[in-house]
Design an enzyme around this catalytic site. Structure first.
Site, mmCIF file in Angstrom:
data_model
loop_
_atom_site.group_PDB
_atom_site.id
_atom_site.type_symbol
_atom_site.label_atom_id
_atom_site.label_comp_id
_atom_site.label_asym_id
_atom_site.label_seq_id
_atom_site.Cartn_x
_atom_site.Cartn_y
_atom_site.Cartn_z
ATOM 1 N N ARG A 58 0.810 -1.210 0.000
ATOM 2 C CA ARG A 58 0.000 0.000 0.000
ATOM 3 C C ARG A 58 0.849 1.267 0.000
ATOM 4 O O ARG A 58 0.457 2.285 -0.567
ATOM 5 C CB ARG A 58 -0.898 0.004 1.245
ATOM 6 C CG ARG A 58 -1.765 1.234 1.422
ATOM 7 C CD ARG A 58 -2.858 1.346 0.398
ATOM 8 N NE ARG A 58 -3.769 0.215 0.428
ATOM 9 C CZ ARG A 58 -4.982 0.241 -0.112
ATOM 10 N NH1 ARG A 58 -5.431 1.330 -0.722
ATOM 11 N NH2 ARG A 58 -5.747 -0.838 -0.074
ATOM 12 N N ARG B 277 -5.471 -4.100 4.292
ATOM 13 C CA ARG B 277 -5.350 -2.904 3.458
ATOM 14 C C ARG B 277 -3.885 -2.604 3.189
ATOM 15 O O ARG B 277 -3.504 -2.260 2.074
ATOM 16 C CB ARG B 277 -6.034 -1.696 4.105
ATOM 17 C CG ARG B 277 -6.067 -0.482 3.172
ATOM 18 C CD ARG B 277 -6.717 0.737 3.806
ATOM 19 N NE ARG B 277 -6.974 1.781 2.815
ATOM 20 C CZ ARG B 277 -6.110 2.717 2.461
ATOM 21 N NH1 ARG B 277 -4.881 2.725 2.999
ATOM 22 N NH2 ARG B 277 -6.418 3.631 1.563
ATOM 23 N N CYS B 278 -3.047 -2.716 4.227
ATOM 24 C CA CYS B 278 -1.617 -2.444 4.048
ATOM 25 C C CYS B 278 -0.987 -3.366 3.002
ATOM 26 O O CYS B 278 -0.087 -2.947 2.269
ATOM 27 C CB CYS B 278 -0.880 -2.632 5.371
ATOM 28 S SG CYS B 278 -1.285 -1.430 6.647
ATOM 29 N N MET B 279 -1.423 -4.611 2.949
ATOM 30 C CA MET B 279 -0.793 -5.589 2.064
ATOM 31 C C MET B 279 -1.218 -5.457 0.610
ATOM 32 O O MET B 279 -0.719 -6.189 -0.244
ATOM 33 C CB MET B 279 -1.104 -7.011 2.554
ATOM 34 C CG MET B 279 -0.421 -7.372 3.852
ATOM 35 S SD MET B 279 -0.550 -9.120 4.272
ATOM 36 C CE MET B 279 -2.315 -9.303 4.555
ATOM 37 N N GLY C 181 -2.129 -4.709 8.106
ATOM 38 C CA GLY C 181 -3.258 -5.584 7.864
ATOM 39 C C GLY C 181 -3.567 -5.744 6.389
ATOM 40 O O GLY C 181 -2.756 -5.399 5.520
#
Length: 409
Positions: free
Chosen positions: A158, A396-398, A394
């Site tokens: 992200r 979203r970050c990935m 999490g």
């Protein structure tokens, strides 16, 4: 539609992820802190969890691109390795004795292997076959010492780039341990045929300039829709970075409004998406103890040169609702004691990835937050992340969405 991200919760069509590779096997108790992790990961289990996460995306008709594969393909394009060499290796970085050997390493290593090394790191032993000249730096290193450190945070795709409607920012990163991620993404977006032939609107970061302190990271950028973005201003994304990016976005007509949220400068709030994420057309999951009096600002364009006006406001979500054309937004704060909230937030309890309106992926371990969202009508797809979450990121970050639909009424 092509490559364009028009919302946070519209149907997710295409996404880039990075399957954990060589870099996780090179995390040690000695280097874990400087590489911005909190613990040494069990690499094999992390890969299993990541494979399952990708499977969950594909089950929902999301096209998944692996960053390793994109980078390997890009490296075989004409000019890509010279581009990489000019940004990665300089005589002042490694000393003149290593200038030529590293050029040979970049030029002669098979693309798949080089892609792994660019993320997994380059050891002294990797360069030894190319050495022809004396190097004091090489003499000072052990065989398994790093010339080029690993980039385990590539797992969190992200941050190093952000699609903002039809604009792309290849983000100048705030932390030294992550700055080379930007170079790798530049190679992908400039040389992979899928992107090189697409006429991308790259508005920021596609150069070799030193942008600090005007840093931006994608975890701070939420494309909330209706031509508006929210940007977190805190530990990783600076006021200078926001102003620089905003000016470019306004000048190009990519957005009509930027809402800036001032975050506490703490690791637990390193990005806006650790404090809140959008989970439905009108709903945000928000850390329960985020200060009510959080300062926020609205930037609106003035003229067509990228200039803007700034207005501070006292009610963030009233401003968000107005920007989205809604009477109000639902601010979903899990009813939980402070200690429980801190535990779930540390495990990315607010870091949800929407695959369509009201359908999100979130770590299964955050049982209280997940049940609360379910009670509010949000479908939470549980993601196993006992190892993946150790880097503090999490679902979203990935994920780096590269194509997502707008939200329709």
């Amino acid at each position: 539609m092509g490559f364009q991200v028009d919302s946070e919760v519209g149907a997710l069509r295409q996404v880039i992820v990075h399957r954990p590779g060589l870099e996780l096997t090179r995390l040690t108790p000695d280097n874990v802190n400087e590489l911005l992790f909190d613990d040494v990961m069990w690499a094999d289990r992390a890969r299993e969890e990541h494979d399952a996460f990708v499977g969950q995306l594909r089950e929902r008709d999301v096209t998944v691109h692996y960053f390793h594969d994109l980078l390997a393909t890009a490296l075989d394009a004409p000019g890509a390795r010279q581009f990489l060499w000019e940004r990665l290796t300089t005589a002042t970085r490694f000393g003149p004795g290593l200038d030529r050997p590293l050029e040979r390493l970049v030029g002669q290593t098979p693309a798949d292997t080089l892609s792994s090394l660019l993320v997994g790191g380059v050891l002294k032993r990797d360069v030894m076959p190319f050495i022809r000249t004396p190097s004091l730096l090489m003499e000072s290193l052990e065989l398994d010492d790093f010339l080029v450190p690993p980039l385990p945070n590539h797992l969190y795709q992200r941050d190093n780039s952000a699609w903002i409607y039809r604009a792309l920012s290849i983000n100048p990163m705030a932390m030294a341990a992550r700055t080379r991620e930007t170079v790798n993404s530049q190679v992908v977006y400039n040389f992979h045929p899928m992107f090189a032939d697409a006429g991308l609107d790259i508005v920021y970061g596609n150069d070799s300039l030193m942008h600090e302190p005007a840093t931006v990271e994608g975890g701070d950028v939420l494309v909330i829709g209706n031509g508006v973005i929210m940007v977190g201003m805190g530990q990783r994304t600076s006021p200078q970075g926001i102003e620089t990016l905003t000016r470019l976005l306004f000048a190009g007509g990519y957005v009509r409004q930027v809402i800036v949220v001032e975050l506490p400068k703490a690791r637990a709030f390193m990005h806006l998406d650790t404090a809140m994420t959008m989970v439905d057309r009108d709903a945000f999951s928000v850390y329960p103890y985020l200060p009510e009096a959080l300062r926020s600002f609205t930037l609106t364009p003035r003229g067509d040169e990228g200039d803007y006006d700034i207005e501070e406001h006292t009610d963030l979500f009233a401003e968000v609702a107005e920007a989205l054309g809604l009477d109000k937004v639902r601010v979903l704060r899990t009813p939980i004691d402070r200690a429980g909230a801190q535990r779930e937030q540390w495990d990315d309890g607010n870091n949800y990835l929407a695959v369509s309106p009201g359908v999100v992926l979130g770590y299964e371990r955050n049982t209280i937050a997940n049940q609360f969202l379910a009670d509010e009508g949000i479908e939470v797809v549980p993601v196993v992340g006992s190892e993946l979450g150790r880097g503090r990121g999490g679902p979203r970050c990935m994920s780096c969405p590269i194509e997502r639909d707008a939200v329709t009424a």
